[in-house]
Design a protein around this motif. Structure first.
Motif, PDB file in Angstrom:
ATOM      1  N   ILE A 215      11.098   3.625  -5.854  1.00 59.74           N
ATOM      2  CA  ILE A 215      10.524   4.142  -7.101  1.00 59.74           C
ATOM      3  C   ILE A 215      10.207   2.966  -8.037  1.00 59.74           C
ATOM      4  CG2 ILE A 215      10.873   5.799  -8.996  1.00 59.74           C
ATOM      5  CD1 ILE A 215      11.137   7.210  -6.318  1.00 59.74           C
ATOM      6  N   LEU A 216      11.122   2.014  -8.075  1.00 57.85           N
ATOM      7  CA  LEU A 216      10.931   0.820  -8.910  1.00 57.85           C
ATOM      8  C   LEU A 216       9.682   0.068  -8.453  1.00 57.85           C
ATOM      9  CD1 LEU A 216      12.390  -1.025 -11.050  1.00 57.85           C
ATOM     10  CD2 LEU A 216      13.433  -2.203  -9.110  1.00 57.85           C
ATOM     11  N   MET A 217       9.533  -0.090  -7.145  1.00 60.28           N
ATOM     12  CA  MET A 217       8.409  -0.857  -6.593  1.00 60.28           C
ATOM     13  C   MET A 217       7.078  -0.128  -6.802  1.00 60.28           C
ATOM     14  SD  MET A 217       8.237  -3.873  -5.458  1.00 60.28           S
ATOM     15  CE  MET A 217       6.711  -3.795  -4.503  1.00 60.28           C
TER      16      MET A 217
ATOM     17  N   LYS B  99       0.839  -1.212   0.000  1.00 52.55           N
ATOM     18  CA  LYS B  99       0.000   0.000   0.000  1.00 52.55           C
ATOM     19  C   LYS B  99       0.864   1.248   0.000  1.00 52.55           C
ATOM     20  CE  LYS B  99      -4.528  -1.278   1.613  1.00 52.55           C
ATOM     21  NZ  LYS B  99      -5.004  -2.093   2.770  1.00 52.55           N
ATOM     22  N   ALA B 100       1.942   1.202   0.809  1.00 52.85           N
ATOM     23  CA  ALA B 100       2.834   2.373   0.902  1.00 52.85           C
ATOM     24  C   ALA B 100       3.475   2.653  -0.459  1.00 52.85           C
ATOM     25  CB  ALA B 100       3.912   2.124   1.950  1.00 52.85           C
ATOM     26  N   TYR B 101       3.852   1.585  -1.164  1.00 57.78           N
ATOM     27  CA  TYR B 101       4.420   1.795  -2.507  1.00 57.78           C
ATOM     28  C   TYR B 101       3.343   2.348  -3.436  1.00 57.78           C
ATOM     29  CZ  TYR B 101       8.665  -0.728  -1.236  1.00 57.78           C
ATOM     30  OH  TYR B 101       9.837  -1.119  -0.625  1.00 57.78           O
ATOM     31  N   LYS B 102       2.143   1.781  -3.353  1.00 54.30           N
ATOM     32  CA  LYS B 102       1.058   2.208  -4.261  1.00 54.30           C
ATOM     33  C   LYS B 102       0.714   3.676  -4.025  1.00 54.30           C
ATOM     34  CE  LYS B 102      -3.621   1.097  -5.830  1.00 54.30           C
ATOM     35  NZ  LYS B 102      -4.772   0.155  -5.777  1.00 54.30           N
TER      36      LYS B 102
ATOM     37  N   ASP C  14      -0.890  -0.723  -9.759  1.00 47.48           N
ATOM     38  CA  ASP C  14      -2.119  -1.298 -10.336  1.00 47.48           C
ATOM     39  C   ASP C  14      -2.695  -2.415  -9.471  1.00 47.48           C
ATOM     40  OD1 ASP C  14      -1.731   0.411 -12.450  1.00 47.48           O
ATOM     41  OD2 ASP C  14      -0.378  -0.999 -13.439  1.00 47.48           O
ATOM     42  N   LEU C  15      -2.123  -2.640  -8.290  1.00 45.94           N
ATOM     43  CA  LEU C  15      -2.613  -3.757  -7.475  1.00 45.94           C
ATOM     44  C   LEU C  15      -3.886  -3.367  -6.707  1.00 45.94           C
ATOM     45  CD1 LEU C  15       0.725  -5.098  -5.900  1.00 45.94           C
ATOM     46  CD2 LEU C  15      -0.536  -6.023  -7.855  1.00 45.94           C
ATOM     47  N   SER C  16      -4.862  -4.284  -6.700  1.00 48.85           N
ATOM     48  CA  SER C  16      -6.061  -4.063  -5.875  1.00 48.85           C
ATOM     49  C   SER C  16      -5.753  -4.534  -4.461  1.00 48.85           C
ATOM     50  CB  SER C  16      -7.217  -4.912  -6.438  1.00 48.85           C
ATOM     51  OG  SER C  16      -6.904  -6.303  -6.241  1.00 48.85           O
TER      52      SER C  16
END
Lengths: 96, 96
Positions: free
Chosen positions: B63-65, B50-53, B71-73
């Motif tokens: 940044i890569l992650m 979630k933090a990456y999203k 796009d993940l639900s």
């Protein structure tokens, strides 16, 4: 002269005393939202600590970690990473 | 009806196909700066994704992650977390 792995591990272990409340003495945390650190990649652990120190991780739980990371030196981070990357769960006298 | 653990694991395994290049099919990464995910706490894995999203992790590698997480639900994140938290290193036919 070069330190032995045991000496290096001991140094990290002392520095980790503040970490183990949340992450566990063997790096297996007792809380679902706190990551296990046992066997984690050393460079990743250092990079994560740096991100917390530089406030580059700002999600809910990260704020808590920022407080712990802000006073760590680069050497502290390396020593902590060495410890958690190498710590094992001591199954000889597993606490009941 | 309720899914079996095996079915749940299989769903996560399919969704993890894009992750295993960096994190390893068994969640043990081959790169020092990419974290191992095997056996990690499920809630922590979901919180990290979630933090990456939400771009709440912005250090170099993050940044890569972000690209992978955006796009993940929520369900994807739970399925991936279930898979990596439960995956084991298959020692029966260990690749040389």
């Amino acid at each position: 002269e070069e330190m032995t792995p045991e000496q290096q591990f001991e140094i990290g272990k002392q520095k980790a005393l503040v970490c183990i409340t949340c992450h566990g003495a063997d790096g297996i945390s007792a809380t679902e939202t706190y990551p296990n650190l046992q066997g984690q990649k050393q460079q990743y652990l250092v990079a994560a600590l740096k991100a917390y120190k530089q406030n580059q991780r700002v999600d809910g739980l990260a704020i808590l970690m920022q407080g712990y990371a802000k006073d760590l030196s680069d050497q502290d981070m390396k020593d902590l990473a060495y410890y958690f990357s190498n710590v094992k769960t001591d199954t000889t006298h597993q606490s009941q």
